[in-house]
Enzyme design. Structure first.
Site, mmCIF file in Angstrom:
data_model
loop_
_atom_site.group_PDB
_atom_site.id
_atom_site.type_symbol
_atom_site.label_atom_id
_atom_site.label_comp_id
_atom_site.label_asym_id
_atom_site.label_seq_id
_atom_site.Cartn_x
_atom_site.Cartn_y
_atom_site.Cartn_z
ATOM 1 N N ASP A 71 0.828 -1.203 0.000
ATOM 2 C CA ASP A 71 0.000 0.000 0.000
ATOM 3 C C ASP A 71 0.870 1.263 0.000
ATOM 4 O O ASP A 71 1.991 1.245 0.500
ATOM 5 C CB ASP A 71 -0.905 -0.031 1.236
ATOM 6 C CG ASP A 71 -2.118 0.878 1.080
ATOM 7 O OD1 ASP A 71 -2.341 1.408 -0.032
ATOM 8 O OD2 ASP A 71 -2.839 1.057 2.073
ATOM 9 N N ASN B 45 -10.527 -3.709 -6.361
ATOM 10 C CA ASN B 45 -9.794 -2.674 -7.114
ATOM 11 C C ASN B 45 -10.427 -2.335 -8.467
ATOM 12 O O ASN B 45 -10.114 -1.300 -9.060
ATOM 13 C CB ASN B 45 -8.320 -3.068 -7.326
ATOM 14 C CG ASN B 45 -7.470 -2.943 -6.081
ATOM 15 O OD1 ASN B 45 -6.459 -3.626 -5.932
ATOM 16 N ND2 ASN B 45 -7.847 -2.064 -5.158
#
Ligand code: FPP
Length: 254
Positions: free
Chosen positions: A33, A81
């Protein structure tokens, strides 16, 4: 008699020092991330962050081999996503395809075995083909397994396992934890020992939720593109200082 006062207090995790002779986590999962924030901090588009993040995979993979980690599972694209702007999704798809094209020879030459976790049937057929080819070509390699969680969701994985178990007609009384584990995307991999999340959050975000039952969790504020060799060693050092009890109690407390 050992009592609470006889126990050495644990030193702070920040002081943990990596011990190359110490216990090494066999399987490490990484939630990569912070690519977007890394780019924003430099006044660059998010795509530049994903490019830098992609480059960083190689650095961390090489260091993982050096340390003796046997399996690295990286969270490259989650089932959630797809909800990102189309441009960003397209860019991530291109990056994965490009990485396979540019890196496969070298990964293969270095003994890296590539695996995939996720719903491959939902991705573009040409990318599916590239991924299947990478898996097939590297299937005999054994220096490290690079398991790419791509179009992956932990809940989707459990749903897919249940469907498969039902399709095989396994009766309910025969469904055990072992049976469920054997029907996950990569049944031959051991459970992760350590899950690293870069970018500062403290959540699993649907990553290996079944397999992570007893994994040690490590979160660092460092953005993924900046997570280098020293950061990996720091994470492993913290792991080495953890006390893994797997639901049991310590011998001294019996
Ligand atoms: C999180 O950063 C990262 C991702 C959603 C994708 C990770 C993908 C790669 C590093 C590259 C593709 C993978 C391979 C296997 C080549 P973010 O965008 O959520 O960052 P932010 O939280 O700072 O916005």
């Amino acid at each position: 008699m050992p009592g609470i006062f006889s126990r050495t207090p644990k030193s702070s995790e920040a002081d943990a020092i990596f011990d190359p002779q110490g216990v090494i986590p066999g399987h490490v999962g990484i939630i990569m991330d912070g690519n977007g924030r890394w780019a924003r901090a430099r006044g660059l588009p998010r795509a530049a962050g994903h490019r830098a993040g992609t480059k960083n995979i190689r650095r961390v993979l090489t260091e993982s081999v050096e340390i003796g980690i046997k399996v690295l599972t990286i969270y490259a694209f989650s089932t959630e996503n797809w909800a990102r702007p189309k441009d960003e999704v397209d860019h991530l798809m291109r990056l994965i395809s490009q990485s396979i094209q540019e890196q496969l020879d070298d990964l293969d030459a270095n003994g890296v075995r590539i695996l995939h976790s996720g719903r491959l049937e939902e991705v573009n057929p040409s990318l599916q083909k590239e991924i299947r080819h990478a898996i097939d070509r590297t299937r005999h390699n054994d220096s490290i397994v690079l398991n790419v969680a791509f179009n992956y969701g932990g809940r989707a994985e459990i749903v897919d396992a249940i469907k498969e178990i039902m399709r095989e007609g396994i009766p309910p009384e025969e469904v055990t934890e072992e049976v469920v584990s054997q029907h996950l995307y990569t049944p031959d991999l051991p459970d992760p020992d350590l899950i690293i999340r870069t970018g500062g959050e403290f959540r699993l975000s649907n990553f290996l939720i079944w397999q992570a039952a007893y994994a040690e969790f490590y979160s660092t504020p460092v953005y993924w593109p900046d997570f280098d060799e020293a950061e990996l060693r720091k994470a492993v050092a913290v792991f080495q200082h953890r006390d893994r009890r797997f639901g049991k109690i310590e011998d001294t407390e019996r």
